[in-house]
Design a protein around this motif. Structure first.
Motif, PDB file in Angstrom:
ATOM      1  N   VAL A  62       0.936  -0.988   0.049  1.00  0.00           N
ATOM      2  CA  VAL A  62       0.090   0.001  -0.141  1.00  0.00           C
ATOM      3  C   VAL A  62       1.050   1.385  -0.143  1.00  0.00           C
ATOM      4  O   VAL A  62       1.888   1.075   0.724  1.00  0.00           O
ATOM      5  N   ASN A  63       0.629   2.274  -0.790  1.00  0.00           N
ATOM      6  CA  ASN A  63       1.495   3.545  -0.946  1.00  0.00           C
ATOM      7  C   ASN A  63       0.775   4.648  -0.758  1.00  0.00           C
ATOM      8  O   ASN A  63      -0.486   4.421  -1.367  1.00  0.00           O
ATOM      9  N   HIS A  75      -4.500   5.719  -7.358  1.00  0.00           N
ATOM     10  CA  HIS A  75      -4.565   5.267  -5.925  1.00  0.00           C
ATOM     11  C   HIS A  75      -5.516   4.682  -5.664  1.00  0.00           C
ATOM     12  O   HIS A  75      -5.768   3.652  -4.883  1.00  0.00           O
ATOM     13  N   ASN A  76      -6.934   5.402  -6.165  1.00  0.00           N
ATOM     14  CA  ASN A  76      -8.099   4.802  -5.643  1.00  0.00           C
ATOM     15  C   ASN A  76      -8.662   3.580  -6.348  1.00  0.00           C
ATOM     16  O   ASN A  76      -9.231   2.848  -5.691  1.00  0.00           O
ATOM     17  N   PHE A  77      -8.068   3.320  -7.309  1.00  0.00           N
ATOM     18  CA  PHE A  77      -8.779   2.281  -8.301  1.00  0.00           C
ATOM     19  C   PHE A  77      -7.494   1.017  -8.403  1.00  0.00           C
ATOM     20  O   PHE A  77      -8.050   0.212  -8.998  1.00  0.00           O
ATOM     21  N   SER A  78      -6.193   1.136  -8.065  1.00  0.00           N
ATOM     22  CA  SER A  78      -5.418   0.137  -8.533  1.00  0.00           C
ATOM     23  C   SER A  78      -5.190  -0.895  -7.461  1.00  0.00           C
ATOM     24  O   SER A  78      -4.781  -1.860  -7.807  1.00  0.00           O
ATOM     25  N   GLY A  79      -5.606  -0.547  -6.427  1.00  0.00           N
ATOM     26  CA  GLY A  79      -5.471  -1.743  -5.321  1.00  0.00           C
ATOM     27  C   GLY A  79      -4.021  -1.439  -4.769  1.00  0.00           C
ATOM     28  O   GLY A  79      -3.417  -0.330  -4.698  1.00  0.00           O
ATOM     29  N   GLU A  80      -3.377  -2.635  -4.269  1.00  0.00           N
ATOM     30  CA  GLU A  80      -2.103  -2.446  -4.032  1.00  0.00           C
ATOM     31  C   GLU A  80      -0.974  -2.058  -5.040  1.00  0.00           C
ATOM     32  O   GLU A  80      -1.449  -2.454  -6.082  1.00  0.00           O
ATOM     33  N   SER A  81      -0.118  -1.514  -4.776  1.00  0.00           N
ATOM     34  CA  SER A  81       1.055  -1.010  -5.824  1.00  0.00           C
ATOM     35  C   SER A  81       1.747  -2.075  -5.958  1.00  0.00           C
ATOM     36  O   SER A  81       1.760  -3.189  -5.313  1.00  0.00           O
ATOM     37  N   TYR A  82       2.499  -2.118  -7.151  1.00  0.00           N
ATOM     38  CA  TYR A  82       3.560  -3.071  -7.474  1.00  0.00           C
ATOM     39  C   TYR A  82       4.675  -2.630  -7.487  1.00  0.00           C
ATOM     40  O   TYR A  82       5.223  -1.314  -7.565  1.00  0.00           O
TER      41      TYR A  82
END
Ligand SMILES: Nc1ncnc2c1ncn2[C@@H]1O[C@H](COP(=O)(O)OP(=O)(O)O)[C@@H](O)[C@H]1O
Ligand SMILES: [Mg+2]
Lengths: 354, 248
Positions: A62-63, A75-82
């Motif tokens: 999570v970023n 941020h709102n729609f991507s879920g967790e970052s890679y």
């Protein structure tokens, strides 16, 4: 003050405003106007595909959100970052390949440790209409070196925003080459921040656009430390009713003494109905710097075309040859296999559009 | 081989008539020279023959090897063997000389329905001709004519001509910008191409080139038409007396 229009249906689904033409930085790339509420990927996560050298891996995390509109949406729609963490001193003959970026939102963080070297090949492509919002963040440790290529080709009705943030610590190096064949509306934005001295950044690109395709290459190089060397060459070719946008800015802050920076944008218009919008900008606060920028707009040289035809080269081929020579310069110092791939794509485009 | 009959042509969207009833007949195997004062229309004739945009034929006809030349696109004329050595050769930025020429040679072969030259065949031929013309191999890698001196550009025209082996050659002031040594090299190249099935039209402002490329006939072009024709001696007379006698 213009009053803010009501949210469009797409914006209502997104829960906030999209960049639009009354926002200065987006005046030529009106995302609000191009996105339909039915666009696939509008409110869903994109699932990127990574091919990695065996000693690297991708983690999820999570970023915090970026403080710009597209970053917030990502941020709102991507879920967790890679997240890819490249250890200090890393070297590999293998490259990182990033693909699968055809619809939806994604945030990617690639962090290079001290003196790490990495090559990343990004494929931004879609075969169906949709909405794509990708945020790519690179953090370059001291003396780290990133070689990055981006190829972009979207469905004619798609919208794509790729926002790259490259933060560079002392003596870091980034060589970026982007090649775009456009989409319905697309923007490849690259922001580089020199956080330490001695940045070497080469941010090059070319776009070749037909039909009603639109590519916006925007870049912002923020120099906050001395001894940076920046080179930027962007070439554009537009035909039919296509539209190319170049916005480049070098921001040389007071501490950034001895900055040596050159920006060029040159565009060829192959039809009367195509459009180019260009805004090269230098904002300089340091006094001992060498900065230059140039911007040209033109058509193919009729005399040269006649000369070639007199030698027996058919008009279409003559146009393709001259255009290829014009664009190829951008990729002169690219590694050979990548250069060959780029030139093959460019020739295919030229065969269909000269 | 080339029959020009009562040709008139304009530039500037018809605002200026430059060729004004020009007639000329050049049989295969012959070399004809055209001399004339600056502005007489010599280069205009070369552009009309090769089909350059902006040079509009308003009357007369040109027959080339039995065909109506004026109906053909520039590249069709080239494929049919018509070659122009330009007074001011163009620079082709970013296109290496060899790439350019190989594209041209193969495009012409293809247009004639012949097989394309293989890369080794092409290279071998190019090396030999470059050596004959004293062109450094290094120059062939550079973008065509970019940064070349006037003399180098003219030599490069002859190089292209010898590679393409045209049937009918128009040379527009190929001698300007050449020193005597270079002129001799160029003339040797041109003379080597003289043959019973090839015609040539040599445009020049000065007589000296014609000491090396001896013409069968000399024509004086003044104000867009042929004012006088004669043999090689006419060139010597013009050199001595100038063009004042033809003033309108
Ligand atoms: N494209 C052009 N536009 C306008 N005038 C032209 C053009 N080409 C030639 N001319 C004019 O036509 C005349 C003949 O030119 P040219 O054929 O170059 O003469 P020459 O080669 O005999 O010196 C000159 O007056 C020249 O200025
Ligand atoms: Mg002339």
């Amino acid at each position: 003050m213009p009053t803010q229009p009501n949210l469009t249906e797409a914006e209502t689904r997104l829960g906030g405003a999209l960049p639009h033409r009354r926002v200065e930085a987006w005046k030529w790339t009106d995302v609000r106007n191009s996105v339909k509420e039915t666009a696939s990927g509008l409110v869903s996560a994109c699932e990127p595909v990574f091919e990695l050298p065996s000693d690297l891996s991708v983690n999820r995390a999570v970023n915090t959100a970026k403080d710009h509109a597209m970053g917030t949406l990502a941020h709102n729609f991507s879920g967790e970052s890679y997240l890819i963490d490249v250890p200090a001193g890393y070297q590999s003959i293998d490259v990182v390949r990033l693909s699968g970026l055809s619809a939806g939102h994604a945030r990617i963080f690639i962090k290079l440790g001290k003196s790490a070297e990495l090559t990343v090949i990004e494929d931004h492509r879609s075969d169906e209409a949709g909405f794509v919002n990708i945020e790519v963040n690179y953090d370059l440790g001291e003396g780290a070196s990133l070689t990055r290529t981006m190829t972009h080709r979207d469905h004619a009705q798609s919208t794509r925003i790729v926002t790259s943030q490259i933060n560079a610590w002392a003596s870091a190096k980034v060589i970026q080459h982007a090649l775009s064949f456009g989409g319905g509306l697309s923007r490849l934005e690259t922001n580089v921040a020199a956080l330490g001295e001695g940045l070497n950044a080469q941010i090059h690109g070319a776009y070749l656009l037909n039909d009603q395709r639109h590519t916006d290459m925007t870049s912002y190089i923020d120099l906050g430390a001395p001894d940076g060397v920046i080179r930027q060459t962007v070439k554009g070719v537009v035909t039919d009713k296509a539209r190319g946008v170049f916005q480049g800015k070098f921001h040389v802050r007071r501490p950034a003494q001895h900055t040596d920076a050159e920006m060029r944008h040159d565009a060829l218009m192959l039809s009367d109905t195509s459009e180019i919008r260009a805004k090269p900008e230098l904002e300089i606060y340091a006094d001992d710097v060498e900065c230059a920028h140039g911007n040209t707009l033109g058509a193919l040289d009729e005399s040269a075309l006649f000369y070639m035809r007199q030698r027996g080269i058919p008009l279409k081929e003559a146009r393709a040859l001259l255009t290829e020579a014009f664009v190829a310069e951008v990729f002169d110092d690219l590694a050979e296999d990548r250069r060959d791939d780029f030139m093959t794509d460019i020739r295919t485009w030229l065969e269909a559009n000269s | 081989m080339l029959k020009i009959n009562n040709l008139t042509a304009t530039v500037n969207e018809g605002a200026m008539t430059i060729l004004n009833g020009l007639s000329l007949d050049i049989p295969a195997g012959e070399v004809h020279a055209i001399m004339g004062p600056n502005g007489a229309g010599k280069s205009t004739l070369s552009y009309v023959l090769t089909g350059r945009d902006g040079y509009d034929v308003t009357g007369g006809s040109v027959e080339y090897m039995g065909k109506n030349l004026l109906d053909m696109e520039p590249e069709e004329r080239a494929a049919a063997g018509l070659f122009l050595s330009f007074q001011y050769p163009l620079e082709i930025p970013g296109v290496p000389t060899m790439t350019f020429l190989r594209t041209a040679v193969n495009a012409q072969l293809k247009a004639r329905g012949a097989e394309e030259l293989s890369a080794p065949e092409f290279l071998k031929k190019a090396r030999k001709i470059a050596a004959d013309l004293k062109i450094k191999p290094d120059m062939l890698k550079r973008p065509l004519n970019v940064g070349f001196s006037g003399g180098e550009k003219k030599r490069m025209e002859i190089f292209q001509m010898m590679m393409l082996e045209p049937k009918f050659i128009v040379m527009d002031e190929t001698d300007s910008g050449l020193d005597v040594d270079a002129m001799r090299i160029v003339a040797d190249g041109v003379n080597a191409l003289r043959s019973p099935d090839r015609g040539m039209l040599v445009i020049t402002h000065y007589q000296r080139l014609l000491d090396y490329i001896v013409p069968d006939k000399v024509h004086v072009l003044v104000a867009g038409r042929i004012a006088e024709s004669g043999d090689a001696d006419l060139a010597k007379k013009l050199e001595a007396e100038g063009y004042d006698a033809y003033a309108a």
